[in-house]
Design a protein around this motif. Structure first.
Motif, mmCIF file in Angstrom:
data_model
loop_
_atom_site.group_PDB
_atom_site.id
_atom_site.type_symbol
_atom_site.label_atom_id
_atom_site.label_comp_id
_atom_site.label_asym_id
_atom_site.label_seq_id
_atom_site.Cartn_x
_atom_site.Cartn_y
_atom_site.Cartn_z
ATOM 1 N N SER A 58 0.828 -1.207 0.000
ATOM 2 C CA SER A 58 0.000 0.000 0.000
ATOM 3 C C SER A 58 0.860 1.255 0.000
ATOM 4 C CB SER A 58 -0.926 -0.010 1.218
ATOM 5 O OG SER A 58 -1.712 1.157 1.264
ATOM 6 N N SER A 356 -4.513 3.887 -7.340
ATOM 7 C CA SER A 356 -5.374 4.367 -6.256
ATOM 8 C C SER A 356 -6.399 3.313 -5.861
ATOM 9 C CB SER A 356 -6.081 5.658 -6.677
ATOM 10 O OG SER A 356 -5.159 6.703 -6.891
ATOM 11 N N THR A 360 -6.574 1.314 -2.251
ATOM 12 C CA THR A 360 -7.795 1.260 -1.447
ATOM 13 C C THR A 360 -8.131 -0.170 -1.059
ATOM 14 O OG1 THR A 360 -8.675 3.249 -2.530
ATOM 15 C CG2 THR A 360 -10.254 1.807 -1.428
ATOM 16 N N THR A 363 -5.542 -1.488 1.479
ATOM 17 C CA THR A 363 -5.770 -0.893 2.790
ATOM 18 C C THR A 363 -6.967 -1.534 3.477
ATOM 19 O OG1 THR A 363 -4.844 1.223 2.031
ATOM 20 C CG2 THR A 363 -6.197 1.263 4.020
ATOM 21 N N SER A 364 -8.001 -1.810 2.689
ATOM 22 C CA SER A 364 -9.184 -2.477 3.240
ATOM 23 C C SER A 364 -8.843 -3.873 3.740
ATOM 24 C CB SER A 364 -10.276 -2.546 2.166
ATOM 25 O OG SER A 364 -11.395 -3.276 2.625
#
Length: 410
Positions: A58, A356, A360, A363-364
């Protein structure tokens, strides 16, 4: 169960359970206060390894997105400067069209030329002063924009070359060229071989180009077995057809036992296993004869190869017409560059959107592994608080049981 005072087994059980409860309560409070389910490797070793890997990916994606943003900023700076250049050139077109009219007086032509020269000066200023992060934008050098997918093996380098911007070469794009040359054949180090080696020898010939689409033509001559072996190559022959022609069955090179191959810009000729005696075999393959040339035609560069605006002034009607033609070409060249820059901006914007989205999702995934589930943690807190209180009470009761022994001794 017999009564004894040496070991209070019930108290030991109660103490062990209380210690376990206190440890779980402490871990639950740590999760609630930190917001993280994993606060040390002991909490979830496997989960920590996965989460740290996702966090590294990430982080790389976040920086890659910033890299793409920086690259887009540089390209947009160049595009904005070229937009202003186009505006200036359009004004120059107006001046050239006006100066081409035979009704203008000498002083009027002089005034038009003065403004035209001012425009050229401004174009030069834009070319020399436009910069991004203290680096000249119009430097005619390749820039590599690194965008990673977050792993060590997955990355893309986007390369863009913004040409020079001067009135001597408006719209020049690096790497474009249009020329037909006949470079002298260059021989490699294996000009001959000794019969004692027992292996085939080679001669390498540099064609002075790495363009896969180059075409060749001319005479190629080498000395082999004491005789010159020559072949006229038809003009326009491409690299693949060149090798096929040299290796053609019944051809001079194939008949002489010479095999040709082409790698990049290097033509390699390989002879047969040597025979005879002496330091040089009787059928040794030796260097190409001095002075032979092998013609090479480099394809013309694309639109955007540049236009010189500084050579001719707006001092006569005829010159104005020539300047107008040059300006039209220059405007087209600038448009070509802006189109190329725009395509790279779109490409980088697309890459930025992908990174991007990937960031995301990573990160999730990391959050699902490491983040505290507050509903579960709150429930555990209540459970361990109750267990802590009951454990303390149970330990107190276990310690009081041995007091009954004293009653037996009364």
């Amino acid at each position: 169960m017999s009564l004894g005072v040496l070991n209070n087994i019930s108290a030991i059980y109660a103490q062990n359970n209380l210690n376990s409860t206190q440890s779980s309560l402490s871990k639950t409070l740590q999760q609630l206060s930190s917001g993280s389910r994993i606060n040390s490797g002991a909490d979830d070793a496997a989960g920590l390894a996965v989460a740290d890997g996702l966090a590294a990916n990430s982080t790389a994606l976040a920086q890659s997105s910033r890299n793409a943003s920086d690259a887009i900023g540089l390209l947009q700076t160049a595009d904005g400067a070229l937009s202003q250049v186009t505006t200036l050139l359009n004004r120059a077109v107006t001046l050239a069209t006006e100066a081409g009219n035979g009704t203008l007086s000498t002083s009027q032509l002089s005034s038009a030329n003065q403004e035209y020269q001012d425009i050229l000066t401004q174009v030069n200023n834009i070319g020399s002063t436009t910069n991004f992060n203290n680096t000249s934008v119009f430097s005619n050098t390749a820039r590599n924009f690194f965008v990673s997918d977050g792993t060590s093996s997955g990355s893309t380098t986007y390369t863009d070359t913004i040409g020079t911007l001067t009135t001597a070469s408006v719209g020049t794009t690096a790497g474009t060229a249009a020329a037909t040359t006949s470079p002298t054949v260059t021989n490699g180090t294996a000009a001959a071989y000794a019969s004692s080696t027992g292996t085939a020898g080679t001669v390498t010939i540099a064609l002075n180009s790495t363009h896969a689409t180059d075409t060749f033509g001319g005479a190629l001559t080498v000395s082999y077995g004491g005789n010159n072996v020559s072949m006229n190559i038809a003009a326009g022959t491409t690299g693949a057809n060149l090798v096929a022609a040299l290796n053609a069955s019944g051809g001079a090179f194939a008949t002489a036992g010479i095999t040709a191959s082409l790698s990049g810009s290097t033509l390699t000729l390989t002879g047969a296993t040597p025979t005879g005696s002496g330091s040089v075999a009787s059928n040794a393959l030796v260097a190409a004869s001095s002075g032979n040339t092998f013609a090479e035609t480099v394809p013309a560069g694309p639109a955007g190869s540049g236009q010189d605006l500084s050579a001719i002034a707006l001092d006569t009607s005829d010159h104005a017409k020539t300047v107008l033609t040059n300006l039209t070409t220059a405007i087209a060249d600038v448009a070509y560059q802006r189109g190329s820059i725009g395509a790279n901006i779109n490409q980088l914007s697309s890459a930025q959107s992908v990174t991007s989205a990937e960031q995301t999702n990573l990160t999730s995934a990391e959050n699902n592994i490491t983040a505290t589930d507050y509903g579960q943690a709150a429930s555990d807190l209540s459970k361990y608080q109750v267990l802590s209180q009951t454990g303390i009470s149970a330990l107190a009761q276990a310690n009081s049981v041995q007091q009954e022994v004293l009653k037996l001794l009364q």
